[in-house]
Design a protein around this motif. Structure first.
Motif, PDB file in Angstrom:
ATOM      1  N   GLN A   1       0.832  -1.205   0.000  1.00 13.93           N
ATOM      2  CA  GLN A   1       0.000   0.000   0.000  1.00 13.93           C
ATOM      3  C   GLN A   1       0.872   1.263   0.000  1.00 13.93           C
ATOM      4  O   GLN A   1       0.774   2.133   0.864  1.00 13.93           O
ATOM      5  N   LEU A   2       1.768   1.340  -1.006  1.00 12.94           N
ATOM      6  CA  LEU A   2       2.715   2.448  -1.129  1.00 12.94           C
ATOM      7  C   LEU A   2       2.676   3.023  -2.539  1.00 12.94           C
ATOM      8  O   LEU A   2       2.115   2.426  -3.463  1.00 12.94           O
ATOM      9  N   ASP A   3       3.310   4.168  -2.698  1.00  6.51           N
ATOM     10  CA  ASP A   3       3.622   4.703  -4.023  1.00  6.51           C
ATOM     11  C   ASP A   3       5.071   4.345  -4.312  1.00  6.51           C
ATOM     12  O   ASP A   3       5.954   4.600  -3.485  1.00  6.51           O
ATOM     13  N   VAL A   4       5.344   3.750  -5.493  1.00  6.27           N
ATOM     14  CA  VAL A   4       6.694   3.331  -5.839  1.00  6.27           C
ATOM     15  C   VAL A   4       7.100   4.010  -7.142  1.00  6.27           C
ATOM     16  O   VAL A   4       6.365   3.983  -8.130  1.00  6.27           O
ATOM     17  N   VAL A   5       8.301   4.605  -7.138  1.00  6.61           N
ATOM     18  CA  VAL A   5       8.789   5.339  -8.301  1.00  6.61           C
ATOM     19  C   VAL A   5      10.114   4.742  -8.758  1.00  6.61           C
ATOM     20  O   VAL A   5      11.001   4.475  -7.941  1.00  6.61           O
ATOM     21  N   VAL A   6      10.249   4.498 -10.076  1.00  6.78           N
ATOM     22  CA  VAL A   6      11.514   4.060 -10.670  1.00  6.78           C
ATOM     23  C   VAL A   6      11.982   5.187 -11.573  1.00  6.78           C
ATOM     24  O   VAL A   6      11.271   5.572 -12.517  1.00  6.78           O
ATOM     25  N   THR A   7      13.154   5.729 -11.325  1.00 11.83           N
ATOM     26  CA  THR A   7      13.544   7.005 -11.936  1.00 11.83           C
ATOM     27  C   THR A   7      14.059   6.936 -13.375  1.00 11.83           C
ATOM     28  O   THR A   7      13.883   7.876 -14.128  1.00 11.83           O
ATOM     29  N   ASP A   8      14.704   5.837 -13.788  1.00  8.33           N
ATOM     30  CA  ASP A   8      15.254   5.814 -15.150  1.00  8.33           C
ATOM     31  C   ASP A   8      15.164   4.414 -15.735  1.00  8.33           C
ATOM     32  O   ASP A   8      14.902   3.421 -15.039  1.00  8.33           O
ATOM     33  N   SER A   9      15.388   4.314 -17.046  1.00  4.85           N
ATOM     34  CA  SER A   9      15.207   3.059 -17.767  1.00  4.85           C
ATOM     35  C   SER A   9      16.231   1.998 -17.365  1.00  4.85           C
ATOM     36  O   SER A   9      15.940   0.803 -17.407  1.00  4.85           O
ATOM     37  N   ILE A  10      17.454   2.419 -17.014  1.00  6.27           N
ATOM     38  CA  ILE A  10      18.483   1.443 -16.622  1.00  6.27           C
ATOM     39  C   ILE A  10      18.029   0.688 -15.369  1.00  6.27           C
ATOM     40  O   ILE A  10      18.076  -0.542 -15.302  1.00  6.27           O
ATOM     41  N   VAL A  11      17.551   1.422 -14.386  1.00  8.22           N
ATOM     42  CA  VAL A  11      17.053   0.791 -13.156  1.00  8.22           C
ATOM     43  C   VAL A  11      15.769   0.013 -13.454  1.00  8.22           C
ATOM     44  O   VAL A  11      15.569  -1.109 -12.970  1.00  8.22           O
ATOM     45  N   SER A  12      14.889   0.579 -14.275  1.00  6.11           N
ATOM     46  CA  SER A  12      13.602  -0.034 -14.583  1.00  6.11           C
ATOM     47  C   SER A  12      13.754  -1.412 -15.206  1.00  6.11           C
ATOM     48  O   SER A  12      12.955  -2.317 -14.956  1.00  6.11           O
TER      49      SER A  12
ATOM     50  N   GLU B   1      13.001  -5.625   4.987  1.00  7.98           N
ATOM     51  CA  GLU B   1      13.800  -6.794   4.623  1.00  7.98           C
ATOM     52  C   GLU B   1      13.751  -7.044   3.124  1.00  7.98           C
ATOM     53  O   GLU B   1      14.771  -7.371   2.500  1.00  7.98           O
ATOM     54  N   VAL B   2      12.575  -6.866   2.530  1.00  6.34           N
ATOM     55  CA  VAL B   2      12.432  -7.042   1.076  1.00  6.34           C
ATOM     56  C   VAL B   2      13.275  -6.008   0.333  1.00  6.34           C
ATOM     57  O   VAL B   2      13.987  -6.329  -0.636  1.00  6.34           O
ATOM     58  N   LEU B   3      13.225  -4.762   0.779  1.00  3.75           N
ATOM     59  CA  LEU B   3      13.990  -3.703   0.113  1.00  3.75           C
ATOM     60  C   LEU B   3      15.488  -3.930   0.247  1.00  3.75           C
ATOM     61  O   LEU B   3      16.261  -3.655  -0.690  1.00  3.75           O
ATOM     62  N   ASP B   4      15.909  -4.435   1.383  1.00 12.48           N
ATOM     63  CA  ASP B   4      17.329  -4.708   1.587  1.00 12.48           C
ATOM     64  C   ASP B   4      17.822  -5.764   0.599  1.00 12.48           C
ATOM     65  O   ASP B   4      18.887  -5.612  -0.007  1.00 12.48           O
ATOM     66  N   VAL B   5      17.031  -6.820   0.395  1.00 13.66           N
ATOM     67  CA  VAL B   5      17.406  -7.876  -0.551  1.00 13.66           C
ATOM     68  C   VAL B   5      17.433  -7.343  -1.977  1.00 13.66           C
ATOM     69  O   VAL B   5      18.381  -7.593  -2.744  1.00 13.66           O
ATOM     70  N   ILE B   6      16.415  -6.579  -2.358  1.00 15.33           N
ATOM     71  CA  ILE B   6      16.352  -6.045  -3.725  1.00 15.33           C
ATOM     72  C   ILE B   6      17.519  -5.098  -3.993  1.00 15.33           C
ATOM     73  O   ILE B   6      18.160  -5.150  -5.053  1.00 15.33           O
ATOM     74  N   GLY B   7      17.789  -4.221  -3.040  1.00 16.73           N
ATOM     75  CA  GLY B   7      18.880  -3.264  -3.223  1.00 16.73           C
ATOM     76  C   GLY B   7      20.220  -3.934  -3.429  1.00 16.73           C
ATOM     77  O   GLY B   7      20.997  -3.556  -4.324  1.00 16.73           O
ATOM     78  N   LYS B   8      20.519  -4.978  -2.640  1.00 15.68           N
ATOM     79  CA  LYS B   8      21.800  -5.670  -2.756  1.00 15.68           C
ATOM     80  C   LYS B   8      21.856  -6.553  -3.999  1.00 15.68           C
ATOM     81  O   LYS B   8      22.898  -6.637  -4.672  1.00 15.68           O
ATOM     82  N   ALA B   9      20.729  -7.217  -4.329  1.00 10.59           N
ATOM     83  CA  ALA B   9      20.715  -8.123  -5.480  1.00 10.59           C
ATOM     84  C   ALA B   9      20.856  -7.376  -6.803  1.00 10.59           C
ATOM     85  O   ALA B   9      21.518  -7.857  -7.732  1.00 10.59           O
ATOM     86  N   LEU B  10      20.273  -6.199  -6.906  1.00  9.33           N
ATOM     87  CA  LEU B  10      20.277  -5.463  -8.176  1.00  9.33           C
ATOM     88  C   LEU B  10      21.203  -4.257  -8.162  1.00  9.33           C
ATOM     89  O   LEU B  10      21.306  -3.543  -9.178  1.00  9.33           O
TER      90      LEU B  10
ATOM     91  N   VAL C   1      20.948  -1.371  -6.596  1.00 12.66           N
ATOM     92  CA  VAL C   1      20.204  -0.124  -6.770  1.00 12.66           C
ATOM     93  C   VAL C   1      20.014   0.529  -5.410  1.00 12.66           C
ATOM     94  O   VAL C   1      20.055  -0.139  -4.367  1.00 12.66           O
ATOM     95  N   ASN C   2      19.835   1.834  -5.432  1.00 10.44           N
ATOM     96  CA  ASN C   2      19.552   2.574  -4.199  1.00 10.44           C
ATOM     97  C   ASN C   2      18.046   2.756  -4.045  1.00 10.44           C
ATOM     98  O   ASN C   2      17.317   2.942  -5.030  1.00 10.44           O
ATOM     99  N   ILE C   3      17.590   2.694  -2.819  1.00  7.55           N
ATOM    100  CA  ILE C   3      16.160   2.818  -2.538  1.00  7.55           C
ATOM    101  C   ILE C   3      15.963   3.889  -1.459  1.00  7.55           C
ATOM    102  O   ILE C   3      16.542   3.809  -0.375  1.00  7.55           O
ATOM    103  N   THR C   4      15.176   4.887  -1.798  1.00 11.66           N
ATOM    104  CA  THR C   4      14.870   5.959  -0.855  1.00 11.66           C
ATOM    105  C   THR C   4      13.411   5.828  -0.419  1.00 11.66           C
ATOM    106  O   THR C   4      12.511   5.725  -1.260  1.00 11.66           O
ATOM    107  N   LYS C   5      13.219   5.859   0.877  1.00 17.75           N
ATOM    108  CA  LYS C   5      11.861   5.728   1.416  1.00 17.75           C
ATOM    109  C   LYS C   5      11.495   7.012   2.143  1.00 17.75           C
ATOM    110  O   LYS C   5      12.154   7.425   3.095  1.00 17.75           O
ATOM    111  N   LYS C   6      10.416   7.653   1.672  1.00 23.62           N
ATOM    112  CA  LYS C   6       9.918   8.875   2.301  1.00 23.62           C
ATOM    113  C   LYS C   6       8.418   8.715   2.537  1.00 23.62           C
ATOM    114  O   LYS C   6       7.638   8.669   1.601  1.00 23.62           O
ATOM    115  N   HIS C   7       8.079   8.587   3.817  1.00 22.47           N
ATOM    116  CA  HIS C   7       6.677   8.409   4.201  1.00 22.47           C
ATOM    117  C   HIS C   7       6.090   7.187   3.479  1.00 22.47           C
ATOM    118  O   HIS C   7       6.507   6.087   3.699  1.00 22.47           O
TER     119      HIS C   7
END
Length: 311
Positions: free
Chosen positions: A261-272, A287-296, A298-304
């Motif tokens: 139940q969040l808004d998720v934004v992917v900023t560019d095509s390389i990351v997408s 925990e899910v974000l930690d796995v995704i960030g390390k596996a791919l 990519v950096n993940i910023t969480k604001k609210h």
């Protein structure tokens, strides 16, 4: 009625009311119902609605009655005041009230479930609002999904169809299990897990879906379109299992947005276009974000309530 309850009615008035009860046997049930409504201040609007609707139906009967009957009915209503008017007109309004009012179940940040009178069960995702008719199971089984997502396990009743109204789409079944997701933009997605359903929109377009099939429709288009490859995560909100099988991060973002139940934004095509292979069983978001960030990488910023995937 008010005078009788207060002990002020004459014997003639009591006889007159009894004659009215003899003429309209269901009035006693209505008296009990309206008394219950009047005990709760929050039901005043409903009682007023019943009274006005019933009066509109009662007036022609009074006009058509013999002169002596018209005089008797009107005299009774005047003597007993608005309380009696509500009771008498409630006789004609009772069934209308049952057919035209709804019970509402709404969730916020948590999920919920509901066992319906016919044995059907509904599971509601977070931020979901569902209504069902007060006379549910008595001649019809109708529900309205105002927003959000719900999974339905329908008890089979061959002569009593089960219908879910979601935006411009009606989903009709006899006995099956299926998921309905209604987006804020009017898009409706239907996924069938067993049996079959018929999805029909306001444009008259329809489609029969069997187990494993998924279809989508929108207020903006007249068609109901099949989804060729239903995602493995349609029921993730219910099973608490996320499966990403070589899925692009742009698609992963959509799944995460719905599940958490969040808004998720992917900023560019390389990351997408980065591809994720992972399975999560009832894992918290961090925990899910930690796995995704390390596996791919990519950096993940969480604001609210917003997530951003970026380089």
């Amino acid at each position: 009625m008010a005078r009788i309850q207060s002990g002020e009615a004459s014997e003639a008035e009591e006889q007159e009311l009894q004659a009215l009860l003899d003429q309209y046997p269901e009035l006693l049930k209505t008296i009990l119902v309206v008394d219950a409504l009047q005990l709760a201040p929050e039901m005043k609007a409903t009682a007023d609605e019943m009274r006005m609707h019933g009066w509109q139906q009662l007036q022609p009967h009074i006009d058509d009655a013999p002169a002596t009957s018209r005089t008797g009915i009107r005299r009774l209503l005047i003597r007993t005041g608005w309380a009696a008017a509500i009771l008498v007109t409630g006789l004609l309004s009772y069934n209308w009230w049952l057919h035209n009012t709804w019970k509402t179940l709404a969730t916020t940040s948590t999920k919920d479930s509901l066992l319906l009178p016919d044995g059907s069960r509904v599971f509601l995702n977070a931020n979901t609002t569902l209504r069902y008719a007060r006379n549910y199971g008595k001649g019809s089984r109708e529900l309205i999904l105002d927003n959000g997502e719900a999974y339905f396990e329908v008890a089979a009743q061959q002569n009593n169809p089960f219908t879910v109204h979601a935006a411009a789409v009606d989903i009709k079944v006899l006995g099956t299990a299926f998921n309905v997701h209604r987006s804020a933009n009017g898009q409706v997605d239907v996924f069938v897990t067993s049996g079959s359903v018929k999805a029909e929109n306001k444009s008259g377009k329809s489609m029969v879906l069997h187990a494993g099939a998924q279809a989508t429709s929108s207020d903006k288009t007249p068609d109901i379109k099949p989804v060729s490859a239903p995602t493995a995560n349609v029921l993730a909100w219910k099973t608490n299992r996320l499966v990403f099988n070589q899925m692009r991060l742009s698609e992963v973002a959509v799944v995460l947005a719905n599940y958490y139940q969040l808004d998720v934004v992917v900023t560019d095509s390389i990351v997408s276009n980065k591809v994720l292979q992972a399975t999560f069983n009832n894992k918290p978001l961090d925990e899910v974000l930690d796995v995704i960030g390390k596996a791919l990488n990519v950096n993940i910023t969480k604001k609210h309530k917003t997530l951003e995937f970026h380089q």
